[in-house]
Design a protein around this motif. Structure first.
Motif, PDB file in Angstrom:
ATOM      1  N   LEU A 113       1.795  10.897   3.673  1.00 52.69           N
ATOM      2  CA  LEU A 113       1.501  10.836   2.242  1.00 52.69           C
ATOM      3  C   LEU A 113       2.167   9.628   1.586  1.00 52.69           C
ATOM      4  O   LEU A 113       1.568   8.949   0.752  1.00 52.69           O
ATOM      5  N   GLY A 114       3.398   9.329   1.980  1.00 55.26           N
ATOM      6  CA  GLY A 114       4.103   8.166   1.437  1.00 55.26           C
ATOM      7  C   GLY A 114       3.490   6.850   1.868  1.00 55.26           C
ATOM      8  O   GLY A 114       3.504   5.877   1.115  1.00 55.26           O
ATOM      9  N   ASN A 115       2.964   6.807   3.068  1.00 61.07           N
ATOM     10  CA  ASN A 115       2.337   5.573   3.559  1.00 61.07           C
ATOM     11  C   ASN A 115       0.948   5.357   2.978  1.00 61.07           C
ATOM     12  O   ASN A 115       0.567   4.232   2.674  1.00 61.07           O
ATOM     13  N   LEU A 116       0.175   6.415   2.848  1.00 65.27           N
ATOM     14  CA  LEU A 116      -1.222   6.274   2.445  1.00 65.27           C
ATOM     15  C   LEU A 116      -1.451   6.421   0.944  1.00 65.27           C
ATOM     16  O   LEU A 116      -2.459   5.944   0.421  1.00 65.27           O
ATOM     17  N   CYS A 117      -0.545   7.085   0.252  1.00 64.08           N
ATOM     18  CA  CYS A 117      -0.619   7.257  -1.202  1.00 64.08           C
ATOM     19  C   CYS A 117      -1.997   7.683  -1.693  1.00 64.08           C
ATOM     20  O   CYS A 117      -2.652   6.959  -2.452  1.00 64.08           O
ATOM     21  N   PRO A 118      -2.441   8.852  -1.291  1.00 65.98           N
ATOM     22  CA  PRO A 118      -3.744   9.318  -1.790  1.00 65.98           C
ATOM     23  C   PRO A 118      -3.706   9.460  -3.307  1.00 65.98           C
ATOM     24  O   PRO A 118      -2.663   9.759  -3.890  1.00 65.98           O
ATOM     25  N   GLU A 119      -4.854   9.230  -3.933  1.00 61.70           N
ATOM     26  CA  GLU A 119      -4.912   9.269  -5.390  1.00 61.70           C
ATOM     27  C   GLU A 119      -5.343  10.631  -5.934  1.00 61.70           C
ATOM     28  O   GLU A 119      -5.053  10.958  -7.080  1.00 61.70           O
ATOM     29  N   THR A 120      -6.051  11.394  -5.120  1.00 61.35           N
ATOM     30  CA  THR A 120      -6.527  12.700  -5.580  1.00 61.35           C
ATOM     31  C   THR A 120      -6.091  13.786  -4.606  1.00 61.35           C
ATOM     32  O   THR A 120      -5.749  13.497  -3.451  1.00 61.35           O
ATOM     33  N   VAL A 121      -6.142  15.015  -5.073  1.00 63.32           N
ATOM     34  CA  VAL A 121      -5.813  16.158  -4.221  1.00 63.32           C
ATOM     35  C   VAL A 121      -6.750  16.185  -3.013  1.00 63.32           C
ATOM     36  O   VAL A 121      -6.305  16.404  -1.883  1.00 63.32           O
ATOM     37  N   GLU A 122      -8.021  15.927  -3.256  1.00 57.82           N
ATOM     38  CA  GLU A 122      -9.013  15.948  -2.169  1.00 57.82           C
ATOM     39  C   GLU A 122      -8.678  14.901  -1.100  1.00 57.82           C
ATOM     40  O   GLU A 122      -8.760  15.183   0.092  1.00 57.82           O
ATOM     41  N   GLU A 123      -8.290  13.701  -1.544  1.00 59.77           N
ATOM     42  CA  GLU A 123      -7.890  12.663  -0.584  1.00 59.77           C
ATOM     43  C   GLU A 123      -6.656  13.102   0.196  1.00 59.77           C
ATOM     44  O   GLU A 123      -6.570  12.909   1.406  1.00 59.77           O
ATOM     45  N   GLY A 124      -5.682  13.660  -0.515  1.00 58.70           N
ATOM     46  CA  GLY A 124      -4.449  14.101   0.137  1.00 58.70           C
ATOM     47  C   GLY A 124      -4.713  15.148   1.204  1.00 58.70           C
ATOM     48  O   GLY A 124      -4.180  15.077   2.304  1.00 58.70           O
ATOM     49  N   ILE A 125      -5.564  16.113   0.882  1.00 58.33           N
ATOM     50  CA  ILE A 125      -5.891  17.168   1.845  1.00 58.33           C
ATOM     51  C   ILE A 125      -6.716  16.601   2.999  1.00 58.33           C
ATOM     52  O   ILE A 125      -6.527  16.993   4.156  1.00 58.33           O
ATOM     53  N   ALA A 126      -7.594  15.645   2.708  1.00 55.73           N
ATOM     54  CA  ALA A 126      -8.386  15.026   3.772  1.00 55.73           C
ATOM     55  C   ALA A 126      -7.493  14.230   4.721  1.00 55.73           C
ATOM     56  O   ALA A 126      -7.710  14.232   5.938  1.00 55.73           O
ATOM     57  N   MET A 127      -6.485  13.562   4.187  1.00 58.58           N
ATOM     58  CA  MET A 127      -5.583  12.746   5.006  1.00 58.58           C
ATOM     59  C   MET A 127      -4.575  13.599   5.761  1.00 58.58           C
ATOM     60  O   MET A 127      -4.193  13.272   6.880  1.00 58.58           O
ATOM     61  N   VAL A 128      -4.122  14.673   5.126  1.00 56.12           N
ATOM     62  CA  VAL A 128      -3.112  15.551   5.720  1.00 56.12           C
ATOM     63  C   VAL A 128      -3.562  16.995   5.527  1.00 56.12           C
ATOM     64  O   VAL A 128      -3.045  17.718   4.672  1.00 56.12           O
ATOM     65  N   PRO A 129      -4.538  17.441   6.319  1.00 59.31           N
ATOM     66  CA  PRO A 129      -5.085  18.794   6.140  1.00 59.31           C
ATOM     67  C   PRO A 129      -4.040  19.898   6.273  1.00 59.31           C
ATOM     68  O   PRO A 129      -4.180  20.957   5.668  1.00 59.31           O
ATOM     69  N   SER A 130      -2.988  19.652   7.001  1.00 55.99           N
ATOM     70  CA  SER A 130      -1.973  20.689   7.219  1.00 55.99           C
ATOM     71  C   SER A 130      -1.245  21.064   5.930  1.00 55.99           C
ATOM     72  O   SER A 130      -0.668  22.143   5.859  1.00 55.99           O
ATOM     73  N   ILE A 131      -1.269  20.233   4.894  1.00 54.60           N
ATOM     74  CA  ILE A 131      -0.580  20.614   3.650  1.00 54.60           C
ATOM     75  C   ILE A 131      -1.263  21.788   2.971  1.00 54.60           C
ATOM     76  O   ILE A 131      -0.644  22.498   2.208  1.00 54.60           O
TER      77      ILE A 131
ATOM     78  N   ILE B 276       0.207  19.811  -5.400  1.00 48.10           N
ATOM     79  CA  ILE B 276      -0.174  18.572  -4.717  1.00 48.10           C
ATOM     80  C   ILE B 276      -0.521  17.507  -5.751  1.00 48.10           C
ATOM     81  O   ILE B 276      -0.102  16.343  -5.631  1.00 48.10           O
ATOM     82  N   GLU B 277      -1.261  17.895  -6.789  1.00 52.32           N
ATOM     83  CA  GLU B 277      -1.628  16.938  -7.842  1.00 52.32           C
ATOM     84  C   GLU B 277      -0.391  16.388  -8.543  1.00 52.32           C
ATOM     85  O   GLU B 277      -0.290  15.188  -8.814  1.00 52.32           O
ATOM     86  N   LYS B 278       0.573  17.244  -8.843  1.00 51.57           N
ATOM     87  CA  LYS B 278       1.817  16.798  -9.484  1.00 51.57           C
ATOM     88  C   LYS B 278       2.560  15.820  -8.587  1.00 51.57           C
ATOM     89  O   LYS B 278       3.035  14.772  -9.046  1.00 51.57           O
ATOM     90  N   MET B 279       2.635  16.129  -7.307  1.00 55.23           N
ATOM     91  CA  MET B 279       3.306  15.250  -6.351  1.00 55.23           C
ATOM     92  C   MET B 279       2.635  13.880  -6.324  1.00 55.23           C
ATOM     93  O   MET B 279       3.310  12.844  -6.390  1.00 55.23           O
ATOM     94  N   LEU B 280       1.318  13.860  -6.227  1.00 55.13           N
ATOM     95  CA  LEU B 280       0.587  12.600  -6.163  1.00 55.13           C
ATOM     96  C   LEU B 280       0.692  11.812  -7.466  1.00 55.13           C
ATOM     97  O   LEU B 280       0.794  10.579  -7.448  1.00 55.13           O
ATOM     98  N   THR B 281       0.699  12.511  -8.587  1.00 55.65           N
ATOM     99  CA  THR B 281       0.864  11.845  -9.883  1.00 55.65           C
ATOM    100  C   THR B 281       2.242  11.200  -9.978  1.00 55.65           C
ATOM    101  O   THR B 281       2.369  10.050 -10.432  1.00 55.65           O
ATOM    102  N   ASP B 282       3.264  11.924  -9.549  1.00 53.44           N
ATOM    103  CA  ASP B 282       4.629  11.376  -9.573  1.00 53.44           C
ATOM    104  C   ASP B 282       4.729  10.130  -8.683  1.00 53.44           C
ATOM    105  O   ASP B 282       5.365   9.143  -9.065  1.00 53.44           O
TER     106      ASP B 282
END
Length: 138
Positions: A94-112, A124-130
């Motif tokens: 997540l730190g390397n790829l910096c997804p912009e949306t929850v959907e991107e984050g889950i697609a990149m790291v489905p295990s979350i 997840i949205e709060k984390m990505l916004t921060d």
């Protein structure tokens, strides 16, 4: 990990050794390698302290793909991600790829989303916004 169980990063089945290992984001590796590079440069009078091509290429790679450039931003990114119940592997992806949306984050790291943790879409949205705020103000 047993011989019968197949590794699958999407389900965070990556082996006990890897789950327990400390992972670094590209930006953290860049800071370490830059520090080492400066040390080598300071000792450049000594011909045995030559910088190898592998070292130079590694430094170029992590600098190119680092999402955070200054040390404070790197520290803040680690702190934000560490607040959440993430495995080291997930944190670094997540730190390397910096997804912009929850959907991107889950697609990149489905295990979350798959591990039954207290990590709902709102968290997840709060984390990505921060994370995006760090990048914005860097």
């Amino acid at each position: 990990m047993s011989g019968e169980e197949e590794e699958n990063a999407a389900e965070l089945k990556i082996g006990d050794e890897f789950l327990k290992a400390k992972c670094l984001m590209n930006c953290e590796v860049a800071l370490i390698l830059e520090h080492k590079y400066e040390q080598i440069q300071q000792m450049s009078d000594d011909p045995t302290n030559q910088i190898s091509q592998v070292f130079e290429k590694s430094l170029q790679y992590v600098k190119r793909f680092s999402r955070y450039k200054n040390p404070d931003a790197v520290r803040q990114a680690r702190e934000i991600l560490s607040r959440y119940p993430l495995a080291e592997f997930e944190l670094c992806v997540l730190g390397n790829l910096c997804p912009e949306t929850v959907e991107e984050g889950i697609a990149m790291v489905p295990s979350i989303k798959n591990r039954g943790r207290a990590l709902d879409e709102e968290a997840i949205e709060k984390m990505l916004t921060d994370l995006s705020l760090i990048k914005k103000f860097e």
